[in-house]
Design a protein around this motif. Structure first.
Motif, short mmCIF file in Angstrom:
data_model
loop_
_atom_site.label_atom_id
_atom_site.label_comp_id
_atom_site.label_asym_id
_atom_site.label_seq_id
_atom_site.Cartn_x
_atom_site.Cartn_y
_atom_site.Cartn_z
N VAL A 149 0.75 -1.15 0.08
CA VAL A 149 0.18 0.10 0.20
C VAL A 149 0.74 1.37 -0.23
CG1 VAL A 149 -1.82 1.42 1.33
CG2 VAL A 149 -1.88 -1.08 0.99
N ARG A 150 1.72 1.40 0.94
CA ARG A 150 2.66 2.45 0.94
C ARG A 150 3.33 2.53 -0.17
NH1 ARG A 150 0.50 3.94 5.14
NH2 ARG A 150 1.45 3.20 7.33
N LYS A 151 4.08 1.62 -0.82
CA LYS A 151 4.81 1.83 -2.04
C LYS A 151 3.93 2.05 -3.41
CE LYS A 151 8.77 -0.18 -0.87
NZ LYS A 151 10.27 0.55 -0.82
N VAL A 152 2.84 1.42 -3.39
CA VAL A 152 1.92 1.87 -4.67
C VAL A 152 1.55 3.42 -4.51
CG1 VAL A 152 -0.28 1.35 -5.79
CG2 VAL A 152 1.34 -0.49 -5.32
N SER A 153 1.19 3.74 -3.30
CA SER A 153 0.55 5.07 -3.16
C SER A 153 2.00 6.08 -3.42
CB SER A 153 0.02 5.30 -1.58
OG SER A 153 0.79 5.13 -0.61
N MET A 154 3.00 5.61 -2.81
CA MET A 154 4.00 6.64 -2.98
C MET A 154 4.46 6.70 -4.45
SD MET A 154 6.37 5.82 0.20
CE MET A 154 7.99 6.82 -0.24
N LEU A 155 4.35 5.62 -5.12
CA LEU A 155 4.60 5.70 -6.69
C LEU A 155 3.57 6.66 -7.53
CD1 LEU A 155 6.18 5.11 -8.92
CD2 LEU A 155 4.83 2.65 -9.53
N ILE A 156 2.46 6.43 -6.87
CA ILE A 156 1.31 7.15 -7.36
C ILE A 156 1.65 8.72 -7.20
CG2 ILE A 156 -1.16 7.57 -7.60
CD1 ILE A 156 -1.67 4.62 -7.09
N PHE A 157 1.95 8.94 -5.97
CA PHE A 157 2.07 10.43 -5.74
C PHE A 157 3.35 10.86 -6.54
CE2 PHE A 157 0.12 8.94 -1.64
CZ PHE A 157 -1.28 9.18 -1.94
N ALA A 158 4.31 10.22 -6.86
CA ALA A 158 5.72 10.67 -7.35
C ALA A 158 5.29 10.96 -8.76
CB ALA A 158 6.72 9.47 -7.30
N LEU A 159 4.42 10.04 -9.42
CA LEU A 159 4.11 10.22 -10.79
C LEU A 159 3.08 11.67 -10.86
CD1 LEU A 159 3.21 6.57 -11.78
CD2 LEU A 159 5.38 8.04 -12.38
N CYS A 160 2.34 11.69 -10.11
CA CYS A 160 1.35 12.70 -9.82
C CYS A 160 2.10 14.08 -9.94
CB CYS A 160 0.28 12.68 -8.99
SG CYS A 160 -0.95 11.67 -9.11
N SER A 161 3.28 14.30 -9.61
CA SER A 161 4.07 15.36 -9.49
C SER A 161 4.60 15.75 -10.66
CB SER A 161 5.21 15.24 -8.44
OG SER A 161 4.69 15.11 -6.97
N LEU A 162 4.85 14.71 -11.70
CA LEU A 162 5.71 14.87 -13.05
C LEU A 162 5.00 15.88 -13.76
CD1 LEU A 162 6.67 11.35 -14.08
CD2 LEU A 162 8.29 13.02 -13.19
N PRO A 163 3.60 16.10 -14.01
CA PRO A 163 3.17 17.25 -14.88
C PRO A 163 3.66 18.43 -14.50
CG PRO A 163 1.53 15.44 -14.13
CD PRO A 163 2.67 15.12 -13.51
N ILE A 164 4.11 18.90 -13.30
CA ILE A 164 4.50 20.13 -12.93
C ILE A 164 5.57 20.81 -13.76
CG2 ILE A 164 6.24 19.73 -11.30
CD1 ILE A 164 3.62 22.31 -10.94
N PHE A 165 6.16 19.75 -14.54
CA PHE A 165 7.24 20.07 -15.54
C PHE A 165 6.82 20.91 -16.53
CE2 PHE A 165 9.55 19.05 -19.50
CZ PHE A 165 10.82 19.31 -19.05
N PHE A 166 5.33 20.99 -16.82
CA PHE A 166 4.63 21.43 -18.19
C PHE A 166 4.06 22.73 -17.70
CE2 PHE A 166 4.74 16.88 -19.06
CZ PHE A 166 5.56 17.12 -20.33
#
Length: 195
Positions: free
Chosen positions: A85-102
């Motif tokens: 649960v922790r790993k999957v949620s942390m991966l999702i939150f990490a991926l949700c930060s990527l769009p800030i690049f744009f």
């Protein structure tokens, strides 16, 4: 029995936690300290005339981050393996930060919503990373490891705003692109290190 700090420095988990904090805590401080300047310079927002975009942004962050934390808690309580649960949620939150690049080149309200989404992901990430300490250390060591991580995150939080100012002084037209790039990828790097 008290846990000696030197013994914590010998564990990979403590180092992973501290590195994650030093990489990701500065992003939150960047959002708090530099967003008014970003909206003034890049979006031409007169902050004396209207603070509405920032009020909306931080209100969205509050609601989404609380919801994300609640959702992770529900998953953890539903019998799923806590580490997964922790790993999957942390991966999702990490991926949700990527769009800030744009974010550069967007209109003001699009930027507000994109930054709010990324800042919410940070808050949810932060709650999840805190929880990993109690998942990986005995109770007698949790406070010490949390303190070491807080220290590391505070160091990053002190240094990054200074670095951000230097980057913006050296590159007034493209400095925010560099800074938002760091904000986008810090979580993916931190996740890989933590994993």
């Amino acid at each position: 029995e008290k846990v000696a700090w030197r013994s914590l420095f010998k564990t990979r988990q403590a180092w992973a936690y501290m590195v994650c904090k030093i990489l990701t805590d500065p992003v939150w401080w960047f959002y708090l300290i530099w967003l008014p300047d970003y909206f003034k310079k890049e979006q031409h927002l007169d902050l004396k005339g209207s603070m509405l975009p920032l009020v909306v942004l931080y209100s969205i962050v509050t609601v989404i981050s609380i919801f994300a934390g609640w959702l992770v808690k529900r998953l953890a309580e539903s019998g799923h393996d806590i580490v997964k649960v922790r790993k999957v949620s942390m991966l999702i939150f990490a991926l949700c930060s990527l769009p800030i690049f744009f974010v550069r080149g967007l209109g003001m309200w699009e930027a507000v919503f994109l930054i709010a989404f990324a800042a919410s992901a940070h808050q949810a990430w932060s709650a999840s990373i805190y929880a990993t300490v109690s998942d990986t250390f005995p109770k007698k060591a949790v406070a010490s490891v949390s303190g070491l991580g807080g220290f590391a995150g505070s160091l990053g939080g002190m240094v990054f705003p200074v670095v951000a100012g230097m980057v913006l002084d050296a590159n007034p037209t493209g400095g925010y692109a560099i800074l938002f790039s760091f904000c986008a990828f810090a979580y993916v790097v931190a996740f890989a290190i933590h994993h």
